[in-house]
Write a protein that holds these residues in place. Structure first.
Motif, mmCIF file in Angstrom:
data_model
loop_
_atom_site.group_PDB
_atom_site.id
_atom_site.type_symbol
_atom_site.label_atom_id
_atom_site.label_comp_id
_atom_site.label_asym_id
_atom_site.label_seq_id
_atom_site.Cartn_x
_atom_site.Cartn_y
_atom_site.Cartn_z
ATOM 1 N N MET A 1 -31.634 26.967 -16.696
ATOM 2 C CA MET A 1 -31.267 26.433 -15.385
ATOM 3 C C MET A 1 -31.628 24.955 -15.304
ATOM 4 S SD MET A 1 -29.979 29.031 -14.097
ATOM 5 C CE MET A 1 -29.557 28.245 -12.550
ATOM 6 N N ILE A 2 -30.853 24.223 -14.574
ATOM 7 C CA ILE A 2 -31.157 22.805 -14.396
ATOM 8 C C ILE A 2 -31.449 22.538 -12.930
ATOM 9 C CG2 ILE A 2 -30.247 20.453 -14.540
ATOM 10 C CD1 ILE A 2 -28.561 21.444 -16.919
ATOM 11 N N LYS A 3 -32.584 21.882 -12.693
ATOM 12 C CA LYS A 3 -32.944 21.471 -11.341
ATOM 13 C C LYS A 3 -33.359 20.016 -11.407
ATOM 14 C CE LYS A 3 -34.967 25.608 -9.151
ATOM 15 N NZ LYS A 3 -36.236 26.176 -8.663
ATOM 16 N N PRO A 4 -33.130 19.241 -10.352
ATOM 17 C CA PRO A 4 -33.706 17.900 -10.333
ATOM 18 C C PRO A 4 -35.230 17.990 -10.217
ATOM 19 C CG PRO A 4 -32.552 18.364 -8.273
ATOM 20 C CD PRO A 4 -32.342 19.549 -9.167
ATOM 21 N N THR A 5 -35.907 16.960 -10.720
ATOM 22 C CA THR A 5 -37.375 16.933 -10.672
ATOM 23 C C THR A 5 -37.834 15.856 -9.692
ATOM 24 O OG1 THR A 5 -37.541 17.659 -12.959
ATOM 25 C CG2 THR A 5 -39.451 16.508 -12.062
ATOM 26 N N ALA A 6 -38.829 16.213 -8.878
ATOM 27 C CA ALA A 6 -39.451 15.220 -7.992
ATOM 28 C C ALA A 6 -40.951 15.208 -8.272
ATOM 29 C CB ALA A 6 -39.172 15.555 -6.530
ATOM 30 N N LEU A 7 -41.556 14.054 -8.044
ATOM 31 C CA LEU A 7 -42.974 13.853 -8.367
ATOM 32 C C LEU A 7 -43.784 13.669 -7.088
ATOM 33 C CD1 LEU A 7 -45.472 12.962 -10.069
ATOM 34 C CD2 LEU A 7 -44.389 10.717 -10.300
ATOM 35 N N ALA A 8 -44.835 14.477 -6.946
ATOM 36 C CA ALA A 8 -45.754 14.322 -5.814
ATOM 37 C C ALA A 8 -47.002 13.607 -6.309
ATOM 38 C CB ALA A 8 -46.118 15.683 -5.243
ATOM 39 N N ILE A 9 -47.325 12.486 -5.679
ATOM 40 C CA ILE A 9 -48.558 11.773 -6.015
ATOM 41 C C ILE A 9 -49.458 11.839 -4.790
ATOM 42 C CG2 ILE A 9 -49.577 9.547 -6.664
ATOM 43 C CD1 ILE A 9 -46.894 8.832 -7.973
ATOM 44 N N GLY A 10 -50.635 12.442 -4.931
ATOM 45 C CA GLY A 10 -51.506 12.561 -3.774
ATOM 46 C C GLY A 10 -52.760 13.338 -4.107
ATOM 47 N N GLY A 11 -53.454 13.746 -3.061
ATOM 48 C CA GLY A 11 -54.702 14.463 -3.248
ATOM 49 C C GLY A 11 -54.466 15.963 -3.397
ATOM 50 N N PHE A 12 -55.477 16.606 -3.982
ATOM 51 C CA PHE A 12 -55.436 18.062 -4.145
ATOM 52 C C PHE A 12 -56.209 18.689 -2.993
ATOM 53 C CE2 PHE A 12 -57.053 22.069 -5.785
ATOM 54 C CZ PHE A 12 -55.956 22.591 -6.435
ATOM 55 N N ASP A 13 -55.541 19.525 -2.216
ATOM 56 C CA ASP A 13 -56.184 20.228 -1.099
ATOM 57 C C ASP A 13 -56.556 21.617 -1.585
ATOM 58 O OD1 ASP A 13 -56.792 21.766 1.106
ATOM 59 O OD2 ASP A 13 -54.980 21.274 2.246
ATOM 60 N N GLY A 19 -51.502 17.947 1.040
ATOM 61 C CA GLY A 19 -51.576 17.339 -0.277
ATOM 62 C C GLY A 19 -50.495 17.835 -1.220
ATOM 63 N N VAL A 20 -50.758 17.703 -2.531
ATOM 64 C CA VAL A 20 -49.707 17.998 -3.509
ATOM 65 C C VAL A 20 -49.267 19.466 -3.485
ATOM 66 C CG1 VAL A 20 -50.227 16.095 -5.080
ATOM 67 C CG2 VAL A 20 -51.387 18.275 -5.360
ATOM 68 N N GLU A 21 -50.169 20.374 -3.079
ATOM 69 C CA GLU A 21 -49.728 21.781 -3.058
ATOM 70 C C GLU A 21 -48.602 21.982 -2.050
ATOM 71 O OE1 GLU A 21 -52.886 20.726 -3.082
ATOM 72 O OE2 GLU A 21 -54.226 22.423 -3.403
ATOM 73 N N SER A 22 -48.744 21.389 -0.888
ATOM 74 C CA SER A 22 -47.671 21.573 0.100
ATOM 75 C C SER A 22 -46.419 20.812 -0.344
ATOM 76 C CB SER A 22 -48.126 21.154 1.493
ATOM 77 O OG SER A 22 -48.121 19.763 1.624
ATOM 78 N N ASP A 23 -46.612 19.705 -1.046
ATOM 79 C CA ASP A 23 -45.439 18.980 -1.573
ATOM 80 C C ASP A 23 -44.672 19.862 -2.553
ATOM 81 O OD1 ASP A 23 -46.258 16.720 -0.154
ATOM 82 O OD2 ASP A 23 -47.376 15.905 -1.849
ATOM 83 N N VAL A 32 -35.921 22.071 -5.893
ATOM 84 C CA VAL A 32 -36.280 20.938 -6.748
ATOM 85 C C VAL A 32 -37.529 21.320 -7.542
ATOM 86 C CG1 VAL A 32 -37.182 18.570 -6.662
ATOM 87 C CG2 VAL A 32 -35.256 19.223 -5.206
ATOM 88 N N HIS A 33 -37.546 20.972 -8.832
ATOM 89 C CA HIS A 33 -38.751 21.224 -9.628
ATOM 90 C C HIS A 33 -39.800 20.176 -9.282
ATOM 91 C CE1 HIS A 33 -41.441 22.222 -12.830
ATOM 92 N NE2 HIS A 33 -41.321 21.025 -13.370
ATOM 93 N N GLY A 34 -41.002 20.625 -8.960
ATOM 94 C CA GLY A 34 -42.061 19.704 -8.568
ATOM 95 C C GLY A 34 -43.055 19.458 -9.680
ATOM 96 N N VAL A 35 -43.334 18.184 -9.946
ATOM 97 C CA VAL A 35 -44.447 17.815 -10.835
ATOM 98 C C VAL A 35 -45.398 16.960 -10.001
ATOM 99 C CG1 VAL A 35 -43.070 17.939 -12.945
ATOM 100 C CG2 VAL A 35 -43.197 15.771 -11.692
#
Ligand SMILES: Cc1ncc(CO)c(N)n1
Length: 446
Positions: A1-13, A19-23, A32-35
């Motif tokens: 499968m192909i999904k676009p990737t988005a990047l979350a830069i932030g704190g870990f809650d 923070g990044v978990e909710s992102d 969207v695939h999250g990194v």
């Protein structure tokens, strides 16, 4: 499968709410695939932040490099970011990648999440595509106090000019008003989006979900203006289904949208199974009144917001000549039938009913239901106030709730002029309904 990737830069809650978990949850909920790259690890729960461990800027750089060397990152979202060094690294690394800045200067408990607001202005905002301040953050960024809609408009234009951010969204969640109005300035026009103010307690992570929705939509190729509208809806839904976890302010839930869709498929499957049972049961027709029957069936009742979450059979459940039962497929959500309205009224009071059917009035059927162990109550429809037909069902439930403080599973009335007597049975699942009806049919069959 192909999904676009988005990047979350932030704190870990650690509490999984912001923070990044909710992102990541938000990215995934929008396909969207999250990194992610972590700027700080917080010790956090629903009551607040106890401690913050900033990540060394070199390590932040190595996280981002590892990601960008491999993934085709289509957009990024930046939340908590501690130092000017971190900001420089992020600003340099993201060149060519559109990014959204959620300027989370303070957490709800007052903890500083962005250590250096000056660098935020000078370094990060100048490269951002979108910035999403709330009223307080917009005041800090624009230099004017933001407490009305007019202030939001003024601040959005000022922030656009001061830092050349193409899209500035000043959120209205903290503005006194009976609606929540978000204002976007794109350099040409002001766009206002309104949503009803929800009486919600669990709102942790609202800002993260909003900004990361926009980032996810950008990654999918949606333009910012359209993304703004979709993000507003995502946030409204995630607040409406906010999670009661922990003892403080629980997190909003961006996943609830997906869960509700999946639940609707389960409802359709359940009703197909019910139809097979009804048409296959030789004496099912004994249960069907002159006005015919219907079955109302809902998604998990704690997620029900209205008739759109309840399905009934479009063609009802019909007793045909000769005693055959025919179920009029398909099941359909949002039809304002009596059965659906009655089930909705019960759910709004009791939050546990899922399934309801109207059944022919007959002493033998009542006795069979009693034998199963159901509580039975009679209502006198002569007492019902005159009014529009649609109100009848909620009147019955209000009346019972007022007099008994609960809604028995079996509610019957002996009818009145022009109204056939009727039994109504509600259950906690489709299986309970099928099992109970099977027993009733057995009990009343000749
Ligand atoms: C890690 C982190 N980022 C953002 C917020 C703001 O909600 C928070 N409380 N924690």
């Amino acid at each position: 499968m192909i999904k676009p990737t988005a990047l979350a830069i932030g704190g870990f809650d650690t509490g999984g709410g912001a923070g990044v978990e909710s992102d990541i949850k938000t990215f995934e909920s929008l396909g969207v695939h999250g990194v992610s790259a972590i700027t700080a690890i917080t010790s956090q729960n629903t009551k607040g932040i106890r401690d913050v461990l900033p990540i060394d800027p070199d390590h932040l750089k190595s996280q981002i490099d590892a990601l960008l060397d491999d993934f085709q990152v289509k957009s990024a979202k930046i939340g908590m970011i501690i130092s000017s060094k971190q900001m420089e690294i992020v600003g340099d690394s993201l060149s060519g990648i559109p990014f959204v800045v959620d300027p989370v200067i303070f957490a709800k408990d007052g903890t500083k999440l962005i250590g250096d607001v000056d660098s935020l202005k000078k370094v990060l905002l100048r490269k951002a595509l979108v910035v999403t301040p709330n009223a307080i953050e917009a005041s800090i960024l624009s230099g004017v106090k933001v407490s009305t809609l007019e202030d939001q408009i003024r601040a959005s234009k000022l922030i656009h000019e001061l830092y050349s951010v193409p899209f500035v969204i000043v959120k209205g969640g903290h503005i006194e008003s009976n609606e929540s109005i978000d204002v976007m300035f794109d350099g040409h026009e002001i766009i206002q989006l309104r949503s009803p103010r929800l009486d919600a307690k669990n709102t942790h992570g609202t800002g993260s979900v909003f900004a990361s929705s926009i980032s996810a939509l950008i990654a999918k190729g949606v333009d910012v203006k359209s993304g703004f509208k979709i993000a507003k809806q995502v946030v409204e839904d995630s607040i409406r289904f906010g999670l009661q976890v922990g003892k403080g302010i629980g997190p909003v839930d961006p996943i609830a949208r997906l869960e509700r869709k999946a639940m609707k498929i389960d409802v359709i499957r359940d009703m197909e199974r019910f139809a097979e049972f009804a048409e296959g049961e030789k004496n099912f027709h004994l249960l069907i009144p002159e006005v015919q029957s219907n079955l109302a069936h809902s998604i998990d009742p704690s997620y029900v917001t209205g008739l759109e979450d309840i399905a009934t059979f479009k063609g009802r459940i019909i007793r045909e000549w000769g005693g055959k039962t025919r179920v009029g497929m398909p099941p359909s959500f949002g039809y304002p039938t009596h059965t659906a309205r009655l089930l909705l009224s019960i759910i709004l009071k009791e939050k546990k009913a899922t399934t309801l059917m109207n059944i022919r009035y007959d002493e033998k059927i009542l006795n069979a239901l009693k034998a199963i162990g159901y509580e039975i109550v009679e209502v006198d429809r002569e007492k019902e106030p005159k009014g529009p037909e649609g109100r009848t069902m909620s009147w019955i439930i209000d009346f019972l709730y007022e007099h008994l403080g609960r809604i028995p599973n079996v509610i019957f009335d002996k009818g009145m002029v022009g109204k056939e007597a009727m039994i109504r049975l509600w259950t906690n699942s489709i299986d309970e309904m099928i099992d109970s009806l099977r027993l009733v049919i057995k009990g009343v069959s000749p």
